[in-house]
Design an enzyme around this catalytic site. Structure first.
Site, short mmCIF file in Angstrom:
data_model
loop_
_atom_site.label_atom_id
_atom_site.label_comp_id
_atom_site.label_asym_id
_atom_site.label_seq_id
_atom_site.Cartn_x
_atom_site.Cartn_y
_atom_site.Cartn_z
N ARG A 162 0.84 -1.19 0.00
CA ARG A 162 0.00 0.00 0.00
C ARG A 162 0.88 1.25 0.00
O ARG A 162 2.05 1.20 0.39
CB ARG A 162 -0.91 0.01 1.23
CG ARG A 162 -1.90 -1.16 1.30
CD ARG A 162 -2.72 -1.07 2.56
NE ARG A 162 -3.69 -2.15 2.65
CZ ARG A 162 -3.47 -3.33 3.23
NH1 ARG A 162 -2.28 -3.55 3.79
NH2 ARG A 162 -4.39 -4.27 3.27
N LYS A 187 -2.32 -2.60 7.62
CA LYS A 187 -3.55 -2.25 8.34
C LYS A 187 -3.68 -3.10 9.60
O LYS A 187 -3.32 -4.27 9.62
CB LYS A 187 -4.77 -2.47 7.44
CG LYS A 187 -4.97 -1.37 6.41
CD LYS A 187 -6.28 -1.57 5.67
CE LYS A 187 -6.58 -0.43 4.72
NZ LYS A 187 -7.86 -0.62 4.00
N HIS A 259 -2.43 3.28 -6.02
CA HIS A 259 -3.14 2.05 -5.67
C HIS A 259 -3.31 1.14 -6.89
O HIS A 259 -3.44 -0.08 -6.75
CB HIS A 259 -4.50 2.38 -5.06
CG HIS A 259 -5.01 1.30 -4.16
ND1 HIS A 259 -4.45 1.02 -2.93
CD2 HIS A 259 -6.02 0.40 -4.32
CE1 HIS A 259 -5.10 0.01 -2.37
NE2 HIS A 259 -6.05 -0.37 -3.19
N ARG A 262 -0.65 -1.34 -6.97
CA ARG A 262 -0.94 -2.48 -6.08
C ARG A 262 -1.84 -3.48 -6.79
O ARG A 262 -1.63 -4.70 -6.72
CB ARG A 262 -1.59 -1.96 -4.80
CG ARG A 262 -2.06 -3.03 -3.82
CD ARG A 262 -2.50 -2.35 -2.53
NE ARG A 262 -3.31 -3.20 -1.68
CZ ARG A 262 -2.83 -4.08 -0.81
NH1 ARG A 262 -1.53 -4.26 -0.73
NH2 ARG A 262 -3.64 -4.79 -0.05
N HIS A 285 -4.51 -8.84 2.83
CA HIS A 285 -5.96 -8.64 2.92
C HIS A 285 -6.50 -9.31 4.18
O HIS A 285 -6.07 -10.41 4.56
CB HIS A 285 -6.66 -9.24 1.70
CG HIS A 285 -6.54 -8.39 0.47
ND1 HIS A 285 -6.77 -8.87 -0.79
CD2 HIS A 285 -6.19 -7.09 0.31
CE1 HIS A 285 -6.60 -7.91 -1.68
NE2 HIS A 285 -6.24 -6.82 -1.03
N TYR A 294 -10.15 -9.12 -8.25
CA TYR A 294 -9.16 -9.39 -9.29
C TYR A 294 -9.64 -10.50 -10.23
O TYR A 294 -9.34 -10.49 -11.42
CB TYR A 294 -7.82 -9.74 -8.67
CG TYR A 294 -7.32 -8.65 -7.76
CD1 TYR A 294 -7.01 -7.39 -8.27
CD2 TYR A 294 -7.19 -8.84 -6.39
CE1 TYR A 294 -6.59 -6.36 -7.44
CE2 TYR A 294 -6.76 -7.82 -5.55
CZ TYR A 294 -6.46 -6.59 -6.09
OH TYR A 294 -6.05 -5.57 -5.26
#
Length: 332
Positions: A162, A187, A259, A262, A285, A294
């Site tokens: 990220r 995160k 992004h 990514r 994730h 995706y």
């Protein structure tokens, strides 16, 4: 703060006690929440004519908050995703307020009942291999800034980190030699290691040597040696995309952001046959469902599925124009 103005006290304790002390929220989260409340206070000053020190929770009721969120979309051009992010910050504050001022429980419950807006889910943008090569080639490696930008783009496309993870990297986070990898905190304060390809190792090793190895230094600093801002990276990517369009016209049809780099890393893994669960681990994730986007965007995989099916036997009809007289009468 005037008597009865409970909002300033609650707002300060929300950031100091709840976010910083209890939850130990990241600086990114704190900055994002603070920006939401700055916008809310400015809106309240404009609409209510009250300075921040005199605001009360009763004034910031559910109907007022909805007006604020609508104003974000109308005057600032925020989309539903940005609106929902602001609402998430507000909800977090009101959940804290429910414990601190239970006498306002009715008002708080109505504020917490404000729904999020439904989002449309367009296909994710990603770059093809020729587009990535054109973007990398747009960085002028004869300059310090160009070499830094080239290293950033290569690292982003290969690792899928990220934007906040990339700008937060320091020299100590990169490990060379056998099992070369980069370590980051993503995160939820979750640490993860991402392997580095040989080409990325060579570029990063040369870049660190040029800077002078020092564990605490930012890997990709600005000209003053400080952490590179998100805006600076976004500006850099936009500048190089504009230059790359001259040699790769397909980039003109795409809106490329950090992004998107990514997303490009994820699509490279998917097209290489990597399992979806492993891609989720690679990208950090929280849920496997996040990686579904995706699969939805991978047209090449869908074409392979189509090639395995048996097509229906059908022939096109033949167009026969109407008689001129009938056409004339139908037009009357």
């Amino acid at each position: 703060m005037t008597p009865g103005a409970d909002f300033p006290r609650l707002c300060e304790s929300f950031f100091a006690k709840r976010l910083m002390a209890q939850r130990k929220a990241s600086q990114h989260t704190i900055s994002s929440y603070a920006h939401t409340f700055r916008l809310l206070i400015k809106f309240a000053q404009k609409r209510l004519g009250s300075p921040p020190s005199k605001l009360t929770l009763a004034e910031l009721n559910a109907s007022f908050l909805v007006e604020f969120l609508d104003d974000l979309e109308a005057t600032r051009g925020n989309d539903a995703r940005s609106r929902n992010a602001r609402l998430a910050a507000i909800r977090s504050f009101y959940r804290y307020a429910a414990l601190e001022v239970p006498q306002h429980s009715g008002l708080i419950q109505r504020a917490l009942a404000i729904p999020y807006k439904l989002l449309s889910r367009p296909f994710v943008d990603y770059l093809t291999r020729p587009e990535v090569e054109a973007l990398l080639g747009a960085a002028d490696k004869n300059t310090w800034v160009g070499r830094r930008n080239h290293a950033i783009i290569l690292t982003a496309v290969q690792t899928g980190l990220r934007l906040s993870e990339i700008t937060g990297l320091r020299h100590r986070d990169v490990s060379f030699g056998v099992g070369a990898h980069v370590r980051c905190e993503g995160k939820g304060r979750k640490e993860r290691c991402t392997p580095l390809a040989r080409s990325t190792v060579a570029v990063l090793n040369a870049w660190i040597e040029e800077q002078g190895r020092e564990p605490s230094k930012f890997l990709f600093p600005n000209m003053r040696g400080e952490r590179l801002s998100a805006d600076a990276v976004q500006h850099m990517v936009a500048k190089h995309v504009a230059a790359a369009r001259k040699v790769c016209p397909s980039l003109a049809k795409k809106r490329v952001t950090p992004h998107v780099l990514r997303h490009t890393a994820a699509m490279e893994l998917l097209q290489a046959g990597v399992d979806r669960s492993l891609i989720a681990i690679w990208l950090g994730h929280e849920s496997l469902d996040t990686t579904q986007i995706y699969l939805d965007a991978n047209l090449a995989m869908k074409e392979e599925i189509l090639a395995k099916t048996r097509p229906l036997k059908s022939r096109p009809g033949r167009y026969r124009p109407n008689d001129q007289l009938l056409s004339f009468l139908k037009a009357l």
